[in-house]
Motif scaffolding. Sequence first.
Motif, short mmCIF file in Angstrom:
data_model
loop_
_atom_site.label_atom_id
_atom_site.label_comp_id
_atom_site.label_asym_id
_atom_site.label_seq_id
_atom_site.Cartn_x
_atom_site.Cartn_y
_atom_site.Cartn_z
N ALA A 144 0.85 -1.20 0.00
CA ALA A 144 0.00 0.00 0.00
C ALA A 144 0.89 1.25 0.00
O ALA A 144 1.70 1.45 0.90
CB ALA A 144 -0.91 0.01 1.22
N GLY A 145 0.77 2.06 -1.03
CA GLY A 145 1.56 3.28 -1.12
C GLY A 145 3.01 3.07 -1.52
O GLY A 145 3.81 4.02 -1.45
N ARG A 146 3.37 1.88 -1.93
CA ARG A 146 4.75 1.58 -2.32
C ARG A 146 4.82 1.14 -3.78
O ARG A 146 3.95 0.42 -4.24
CB ARG A 146 5.34 0.44 -1.47
N ASP A 147 5.89 1.52 -4.45
CA ASP A 147 6.15 1.00 -5.78
C ASP A 147 6.98 -0.28 -5.72
O ASP A 147 6.85 -1.15 -6.58
CB ASP A 147 6.89 2.03 -6.63
N TYR A 148 7.85 -0.36 -4.71
CA TYR A 148 8.77 -1.49 -4.58
C TYR A 148 8.73 -2.03 -3.16
O TYR A 148 8.26 -1.35 -2.24
CB TYR A 148 10.19 -1.08 -4.96
N LEU A 149 9.25 -3.22 -2.98
CA LEU A 149 9.17 -3.86 -1.67
C LEU A 149 10.03 -3.17 -0.63
O LEU A 149 9.66 -3.09 0.55
CB LEU A 149 9.57 -5.33 -1.78
N VAL A 150 11.20 -2.69 -1.05
CA VAL A 150 12.15 -2.08 -0.11
C VAL A 150 12.66 -0.78 -0.72
O VAL A 150 13.18 -0.76 -1.84
CB VAL A 150 13.34 -3.02 0.17
N GLY A 151 12.50 0.32 0.00
CA GLY A 151 13.05 1.58 -0.47
C GLY A 151 12.30 2.15 -1.67
O GLY A 151 11.15 1.80 -1.94
N GLU A 152 13.00 3.00 -2.41
CA GLU A 152 12.38 3.76 -3.49
C GLU A 152 12.78 3.26 -4.88
O GLU A 152 12.44 3.91 -5.88
CB GLU A 152 12.76 5.24 -3.37
N SER A 153 13.48 2.15 -4.96
CA SER A 153 13.91 1.63 -6.25
C SER A 153 13.91 0.10 -6.18
O SER A 153 13.88 -0.48 -5.09
CB SER A 153 15.31 2.15 -6.61
N PRO A 154 13.94 -0.57 -7.33
CA PRO A 154 13.88 -2.04 -7.30
C PRO A 154 15.13 -2.64 -6.67
O PRO A 154 16.23 -2.10 -6.81
CB PRO A 154 13.77 -2.41 -8.78
N THR A 155 14.92 -3.74 -5.98
CA THR A 155 16.01 -4.50 -5.37
C THR A 155 15.84 -5.97 -5.74
O THR A 155 14.84 -6.36 -6.36
CB THR A 155 16.02 -4.37 -3.84
N ILE A 156 16.80 -6.77 -5.31
CA ILE A 156 16.66 -8.20 -5.57
C ILE A 156 15.49 -8.81 -4.81
O ILE A 156 15.04 -9.90 -5.16
CB ILE A 156 17.96 -8.97 -5.26
N ALA A 157 14.95 -8.10 -3.83
CA ALA A 157 13.73 -8.58 -3.17
C ALA A 157 12.58 -8.65 -4.17
O ALA A 157 11.83 -9.62 -4.22
CB ALA A 157 13.37 -7.68 -1.99
N ASP A 158 12.43 -7.60 -4.97
CA ASP A 158 11.38 -7.58 -5.99
C ASP A 158 11.58 -8.70 -7.00
O ASP A 158 10.62 -9.37 -7.41
CB ASP A 158 11.38 -6.23 -6.71
N PRO A 179 -5.19 -5.70 -5.51
CA PRO A 179 -4.82 -4.66 -6.49
C PRO A 179 -3.43 -4.10 -6.29
O PRO A 179 -2.76 -3.75 -7.27
CB PRO A 179 -5.90 -3.59 -6.30
N ASN A 180 -2.98 -3.98 -5.05
CA ASN A 180 -1.63 -3.47 -4.82
C ASN A 180 -0.58 -4.44 -5.35
O ASN A 180 0.45 -4.02 -5.90
CB ASN A 180 -1.38 -3.22 -3.33
N VAL A 181 -0.83 -5.72 -5.19
CA VAL A 181 0.08 -6.74 -5.71
C VAL A 181 0.13 -6.66 -7.24
O VAL A 181 1.20 -6.68 -7.85
CB VAL A 181 -0.33 -8.15 -5.25
N ARG A 182 -1.04 -6.54 -7.86
CA ARG A 182 -1.08 -6.47 -9.32
C ARG A 182 -0.41 -5.20 -9.84
O ARG A 182 0.26 -5.22 -10.87
CB ARG A 182 -2.53 -6.58 -9.81
N ARG A 183 -0.56 -4.10 -9.12
CA ARG A 183 0.11 -2.86 -9.50
C ARG A 183 1.63 -3.02 -9.40
O ARG A 183 2.38 -2.58 -10.29
CB ARG A 183 -0.37 -1.71 -8.62
N TRP A 184 2.09 -3.65 -8.32
CA TRP A 184 3.53 -3.90 -8.15
C TRP A 184 4.07 -4.79 -9.27
O TRP A 184 5.14 -4.50 -9.83
CB TRP A 184 3.76 -4.54 -6.79
N LEU A 185 3.34 -5.84 -9.62
CA LEU A 185 3.78 -6.70 -10.72
C LEU A 185 3.93 -5.90 -12.01
O LEU A 185 4.90 -6.05 -12.76
CB LEU A 185 2.79 -7.84 -10.93
#
Length: 206
Positions: A144-158, A179-185
């Motif tokens: 919710a309110g996040r583009d990526y799992l950690v921080g403000e840019s993609p990481t190996i977590a994503d 919907p948040n999961v689908r947006r992240w994907l």
Amino acid sequence: MSDTLRIYSFPLSGHSHRVVLFANLAGIAHEVIKVDLATGEQKQAPYLAINPLGQVPAIQDGEATICDSNAILVYLARKYAPQYLPTDPVLEAEVQKFLTVAAGDLMYGACAARLITVFNGPFDPAFTASVAEAYLGRMEAHLAGRDYLVGESPTIADVALYTYTAHAPEGNISLEAYPNVRRWLATIEALDGFVPMIETKVGLRA
């Protein structure tokens, strides 16, 4: 041995796709070598010399041979793409937490559910669905309110969590309620260098 990174992979393996996806996102020159799981090539002596566990993926990078998809992601990020693995202790711990999720809840939920439908895996559909739905619920709240799992840019977590989450519908795990999961994907899929994993024709679509 060739200086080009070699990725030993199987097209329908989500663990393999993590590594291929990351190499493409990070712009790492590489060669994908198919290991034919359908014929048991992974259990034959030539491949066992590379990975004694008889699993994909594995990589050969110069003199280094690395097995286990999450270990490979850490190695590649450290060596070639450090922007994908934060050095801040708190953020790095968060990334490591999600790598554990990838090897735990995601593996025993959406991944195992897909193994049932795609590979006739010997798992309990009700159990895998329960684990998958709990995982997706936590992911939905976290994103919710996040583009990526950690921080403000993609990481190996994503990267570690993307493939089996995206392909959960192949194991009859719907993403409709998340919907948040689908947006992240979709955010991951829009990154430069993104490459999809082959889809199968089993399971539902959501």
